[in-house]
Design a protein around this motif. Structure first.
Motif, PDB file in Angstrom:
ATOM      1  N   PRO A  62      10.555   9.545  -3.845  1.00  0.00           N
ATOM      2  CA  PRO A  62      10.320   8.714  -2.659  1.00  0.00           C
ATOM      3  C   PRO A  62       8.824   8.526  -2.384  1.00  0.00           C
ATOM      4  CG  PRO A  62      11.933  10.431  -2.198  1.00  0.00           C
ATOM      5  CD  PRO A  62      11.318  10.759  -3.521  1.00  0.00           C
ATOM      6  N   VAL A  63       8.441   7.299  -2.133  1.00  0.00           N
ATOM      7  CA  VAL A  63       7.079   6.947  -1.752  1.00  0.00           C
ATOM      8  C   VAL A  63       7.169   5.921  -0.628  1.00  0.00           C
ATOM      9  CG1 VAL A  63       4.909   5.874  -2.486  1.00  0.00           C
ATOM     10  CG2 VAL A  63       6.131   7.388  -4.051  1.00  0.00           C
ATOM     11  N   LEU A  70      10.767   3.152   2.630  1.00  0.00           N
ATOM     12  CA  LEU A  70      10.798   4.517   2.123  1.00  0.00           C
ATOM     13  C   LEU A  70      12.102   4.699   1.371  1.00  0.00           C
ATOM     14  CD1 LEU A  70       9.700   7.411   1.910  1.00  0.00           C
ATOM     15  CD2 LEU A  70      10.904   7.919   4.053  1.00  0.00           C
ATOM     16  N   GLY A  71      12.009   5.084   0.118  1.00  0.00           N
ATOM     17  CA  GLY A  71      13.210   5.272  -0.661  1.00  0.00           C
ATOM     18  C   GLY A  71      12.903   5.563  -2.113  1.00  0.00           C
ATOM     19  N   THR A  72      13.945   5.515  -2.935  1.00  0.00           N
ATOM     20  CA  THR A  72      13.824   5.870  -4.353  1.00  0.00           C
ATOM     21  C   THR A  72      13.899   4.655  -5.263  1.00  0.00           C
ATOM     22  OG1 THR A  72      16.216   6.242  -4.493  1.00  0.00           O
ATOM     23  CG2 THR A  72      14.847   8.139  -3.912  1.00  0.00           C
ATOM     24  N   ARG A  73      13.842   3.442  -4.693  1.00  0.00           N
ATOM     25  CA  ARG A  73      13.879   2.188  -5.458  1.00  0.00           C
ATOM     26  C   ARG A  73      15.109   2.103  -6.357  1.00  0.00           C
ATOM     27  NH1 ARG A  73       9.524   4.750  -5.102  1.00  0.00           N
ATOM     28  NH2 ARG A  73       9.859   5.785  -7.096  1.00  0.00           N
ATOM     29  N   PRO A  74      16.314   2.191  -5.788  1.00  0.00           N
ATOM     30  CA  PRO A  74      17.529   2.223  -6.613  1.00  0.00           C
ATOM     31  C   PRO A  74      17.739   0.977  -7.465  1.00  0.00           C
ATOM     32  CG  PRO A  74      18.084   1.872  -4.305  1.00  0.00           C
ATOM     33  CD  PRO A  74      16.633   2.236  -4.350  1.00  0.00           C
ATOM     34  N   THR A  75      17.148  -0.151  -7.065  1.00  0.00           N
ATOM     35  CA  THR A  75      17.289  -1.363  -7.879  1.00  0.00           C
ATOM     36  C   THR A  75      16.549  -1.198  -9.200  1.00  0.00           C
ATOM     37  OG1 THR A  75      17.451  -2.706  -5.871  1.00  0.00           O
ATOM     38  CG2 THR A  75      16.903  -3.867  -7.921  1.00  0.00           C
ATOM     39  N   ALA A  90       0.872  -1.170   0.000  1.00  0.00           N
ATOM     40  CA  ALA A  90       0.000   0.000   0.000  1.00  0.00           C
ATOM     41  C   ALA A  90       0.907   1.217   0.000  1.00  0.00           C
ATOM     42  CB  ALA A  90      -0.906  -0.003   1.226  1.00  0.00           C
ATOM     43  N   ASN A  91       0.788   2.056  -1.009  1.00  0.00           N
ATOM     44  CA  ASN A  91       1.701   3.176  -1.181  1.00  0.00           C
ATOM     45  C   ASN A  91       1.030   4.491  -0.806  1.00  0.00           C
ATOM     46  OD1 ASN A  91       3.307   1.186  -2.276  1.00  0.00           O
ATOM     47  ND2 ASN A  91       3.022   1.836  -4.386  1.00  0.00           N
TER      48      ASN A  91
END
Length: 338
Positions: free
Chosen positions: A268-269, A257-262, A225-226
């Motif tokens: 950020p969500v 919480l982050g920028t999904r670097p992978t 859930a975002n």
């Protein structure tokens, strides 16, 4: 004063805490109150000492116990281009104050008119003229009025002139560390949500409406859930053990919480995975309560490595939540379940 000297008193459905916006039309039943004044962002343990002092004074004299808050935070008014890390929304702040047992909250809109009101006029027009206060409780670092012309000594002098009592609360500290909203923001920015909770006296939460995402979590076996965090929220990126509140029900989970670097290094969500939960939450309001930091954000070589780490993260989150459920580090605090 110890926080346990005055016990919080829950309001019944027949006696809800009153919320008054502005001071132009003050209900007569709240005039003559013992009034705590401040921003109270976070309603942390220092704030609680101040609020409970007002409550104790009111109960001792048979007066109403009230709180005056300013919205938005003055920093947002004076620095509109600088995102401000707000610890508690007005709604959450009011809920916490109500749980302490006070009778009313007065919300003053902090705008150009209020910012330009000299300290003496604020006292004469608002505190004395409109509210007819019997007692005022403020913090040692409370400044008010145009150009911050008012301070505790100004308030004490006004109390002597107009006949209302004034209590100034000194810094409230534990192990040499003073409780402060700025200190709590710093801890959250470092990911120390447990340390922030110990200063707050309750677990820190954020709320938001669940939005649609890229469905990557679902594809990886971890549907999330975002929610988009409020502007200015400077929580450290990484994985957290959380509890989630949905329509009065509480669930356990892990949050990212982050920028999904992978994948994409996007905006950020906050992505929350609820354990043992299958319902669709899209469009619903949820509250996320942060219990502990598990690890920082990082990039993984492939999806399989990420899945393996997510499994380990969820196992660790379950351990943390089980430990908190057995013996919360906040046990005994007035707002421990706030």
């Amino acid at each position: 004063m110890r926080l346990d000297e005055v016990k919080p008193q829950a309001h019944t459905s027949l006696q809800q805490m009153r919320i008054v916006h502005g001071y132009q039309q003050v209900p007569p039943e709240i005039k003559g109150a013992a009034l705590a004044i401040g921003n109270f962002d976070g309603v942390h343990r220092g704030h609680q000492a101040l609020l409970l002092t007002a409550l104790k004074q009111a109960r001792a004299t048979g007066r109403p116990a009230g709180v005056m808050v300013f919205e938005p935070h003055p920093r947002e008014f004076f620095r509109p281009d600088e995102p401000h890390f707000t610890l508690t929304t007005l709604q959450k702040k009011v809920r916490l104050i109500e749980r302490l047992g006070l009778d009313f909250v007065i919300v003053l809109t902090f705008d150009a008119s209020l910012a330009g009101l000299p300290a003496a006029r604020f006292i004469d027009e608002v505190l004395v003229g409109a509210l007819q206060v019997s007692h005022v409780v403020i913090g040692h670092d409370f400044f008010f009025g145009k150009g911050r012309g008012g301070n505790p000594e100004v308030m004490r002098a006004a109390g002597r002139e107009h006949g209302f009592g004034v209590t100034v609360i000194p810094p409230v500290a534990e192990a040499g560390e003073v409780f402060s909203s700025s200190g709590i923001r710093a801890k959250l920015s470092a990911g120390d949500v447990r340390g922030a909770a110990l200063d707050l006296g309750h677990w820190w939460r954020v709320a938001g409406r669940v939005t649609g995402g890229a469905k990557r979590g679902t594809g990886l076996g971890f549907p999330t859930a975002n929610i988009v965090l409020p502007k200015g929220t400077a929580l450290a990126h990484g994985i957290y053990a959380v509890r989630v509140y949905i329509a009065g029900e509480r669930y356990s989970g892990a949050a990212y919480l982050g920028t999904r670097p992978t994948f994409d290094h996007g905006a950020p969500v906050l992505e929350v995975f609820l354990f043992d939960f299958e319902d669709d939450l899209y469009g619903k309001e949820i509250e996320v309560e942060f219990l502990d930091f598990i690890r920082g954000d990082q990039r993984f070589p492939d999806a399989q490595a990420l899945i393996a780490q997510m499994q380990a993260d969820c196992a660790r989150a379950r351990e943390i939540i089980a430990a908190v459920d057995r013996q919360s580090p906040l046990a005994g605090f007035p707002l421990a379940e706030g």
